[in-house]
Scaffold this motif. Structure first.
Motif, short mmCIF file in Angstrom:
data_model
loop_
_atom_site.label_atom_id
_atom_site.label_comp_id
_atom_site.label_asym_id
_atom_site.label_seq_id
_atom_site.Cartn_x
_atom_site.Cartn_y
_atom_site.Cartn_z
N HIS A 29 0.86 -1.10 0.27
CA HIS A 29 0.06 -0.32 0.21
C HIS A 29 1.23 1.14 -0.05
N THR A 30 0.35 2.04 -1.11
CA THR A 30 1.62 3.32 -0.85
C THR A 30 0.61 4.81 -0.69
N ALA A 31 1.84 5.77 0.01
CA ALA A 31 0.65 6.75 0.57
C ALA A 31 1.05 7.58 -0.16
N HIS A 32 -0.32 8.50 -1.29
CA HIS A 32 -0.27 9.68 -2.08
C HIS A 32 -0.48 10.45 -1.55
N PRO A 33 0.10 11.72 -0.90
CA PRO A 33 0.40 12.97 0.44
C PRO A 33 -0.12 13.90 -0.80
N ARG A 34 -1.07 15.10 -0.07
CA ARG A 34 -2.10 15.82 -1.56
C ARG A 34 -1.22 16.99 -1.21
N VAL A 35 0.21 17.86 -1.98
CA VAL A 35 0.86 18.01 -2.07
C VAL A 35 1.02 19.22 -2.52
N ALA A 36 0.89 21.01 -2.53
CA ALA A 36 -0.21 22.07 -3.11
C ALA A 36 1.66 22.24 -3.75
N ILE A 37 1.45 22.73 -5.62
CA ILE A 37 2.59 22.78 -6.06
C ILE A 37 2.23 24.32 -7.07
N PRO A 38 3.55 25.36 -6.35
CA PRO A 38 2.85 26.64 -6.72
C PRO A 38 3.12 26.77 -8.12
N TYR A 39 2.09 28.16 -8.18
CA TYR A 39 2.36 27.83 -9.46
C TYR A 39 2.61 29.42 -9.86
N VAL A 40 3.23 30.20 -10.37
CA VAL A 40 4.25 31.19 -10.97
C VAL A 40 4.04 31.57 -12.15
N THR A 41 3.06 33.04 -11.74
CA THR A 41 3.01 33.71 -13.19
C THR A 41 3.47 34.47 -13.23
N PRO A 42 4.14 35.62 -14.53
CA PRO A 42 5.04 36.23 -14.90
C PRO A 42 4.95 37.44 -13.87
N GLY A 43 3.25 37.77 -12.92
CA GLY A 43 3.29 38.53 -12.63
C GLY A 43 3.22 38.60 -11.10
N ASP A 44 3.64 37.41 -10.67
CA ASP A 44 4.57 37.34 -9.50
C ASP A 44 5.16 37.80 -9.22
N MET A 45 6.01 37.26 -10.20
CA MET A 45 7.34 37.18 -10.61
C MET A 45 8.23 38.59 -10.46
N PHE A 46 7.40 39.39 -11.17
CA PHE A 46 7.63 41.25 -11.41
C PHE A 46 7.25 41.65 -10.59
N LYS A 47 6.32 41.33 -9.97
CA LYS A 47 5.99 41.72 -7.92
C LYS A 47 6.48 41.89 -6.91
N GLY A 48 7.55 40.31 -6.97
CA GLY A 48 8.98 40.75 -5.81
C GLY A 48 9.39 40.99 -6.32
N ALA A 49 10.04 40.75 -7.78
CA ALA A 49 11.26 41.60 -8.15
C ALA A 49 11.09 43.18 -7.84
N ARG A 50 9.92 44.04 -8.39
CA ARG A 50 9.94 45.35 -7.85
C ARG A 50 9.94 45.09 -6.01
N GLU A 51 9.48 44.52 -5.69
CA GLU A 51 9.48 44.35 -3.87
C GLU A 51 11.22 44.84 -3.36
N ALA A 52 11.64 43.36 -4.79
CA ALA A 52 13.52 43.67 -3.94
C ALA A 52 14.00 44.31 -3.88
N THR A 53 13.62 45.30 -5.55
CA THR A 53 14.48 45.98 -5.77
C THR A 53 13.65 46.97 -4.81
N SER A 54 12.77 47.63 -4.20
CA SER A 54 12.79 48.19 -3.68
C SER A 54 13.22 48.73 -2.01
N ARG A 55 14.00 47.92 -2.34
CA ARG A 55 14.82 47.12 -0.54
C ARG A 55 15.84 47.94 -0.92
N ILE A 56 17.03 47.80 -2.38
CA ILE A 56 18.41 47.60 -1.91
C ILE A 56 18.58 49.46 -2.05
#
Length: 131
Positions: A29-56
């Motif tokens: 018997h094998t276990a099949h845990p439910r793991v959330a796989i993050p889905y990253v959109t280009p908008g999410d990437m740019f949002k994170g980049a803007r936040e990171a550059t505001s701290r520089i």
């Protein structure tokens, strides 16, 4: 009607082929845990980049921190003193920026005909919108 002896021996051979070498079948018997796989959109990437550059820090601050670090490496300053000067500089400049923003907000409220920008908040679950 009795079965032919040949048919009975063939069935026994089929059963033995299906069984494991020790004569028993192991079920796993094998276990099949439910793991959330993050889905990253280009908008999410740019949002994170803007936040990171505001701290520089600005180029001027980075140059100052580089000079402090260079002095610490060269031995002109002890490293704890260089760290203390760098931290104090950052704390003081942030405090000055906050005061400047507060003064600008006061001036905008004093001037007639100009309204400060309105910030809206999303309604929380369970809250009703006020009209």
């Amino acid at each position: 009607m009795p079965q032919a002896p040949e048919a009975a021996t063939e069935r026994q051979e089929e059963r033995q082929d299906q069984a494991s070498p020790m004569g028993k079948v192991v079920h796993l018997h094998t276990a099949h845990p439910r793991v959330a796989i993050p889905y990253v959109t280009p908008g999410d990437m740019f949002k994170g980049a803007r936040e990171a550059t505001s701290r520089i820090p600005s180029l001027r601050k980075l140059t100052g921190y580089g000079i402090l670090g260079g002095m610490a490496v060269a031995g002109a300053l002890e490293w704890p003193i260089a760290v203390a000067v760098g931290v104090a500089t950052e704390v003081i400049t942030r405090e000055q920026a906050a005061r400047k923003r507060a003064e600008q907000a006061k001036e905008q409220r004093r001037q007639p005909g100009t309204e400060p920008p309105v910030r809206t908040q999303a309604a929380q679950p369970g809250q009703t919108a006020m009209a």
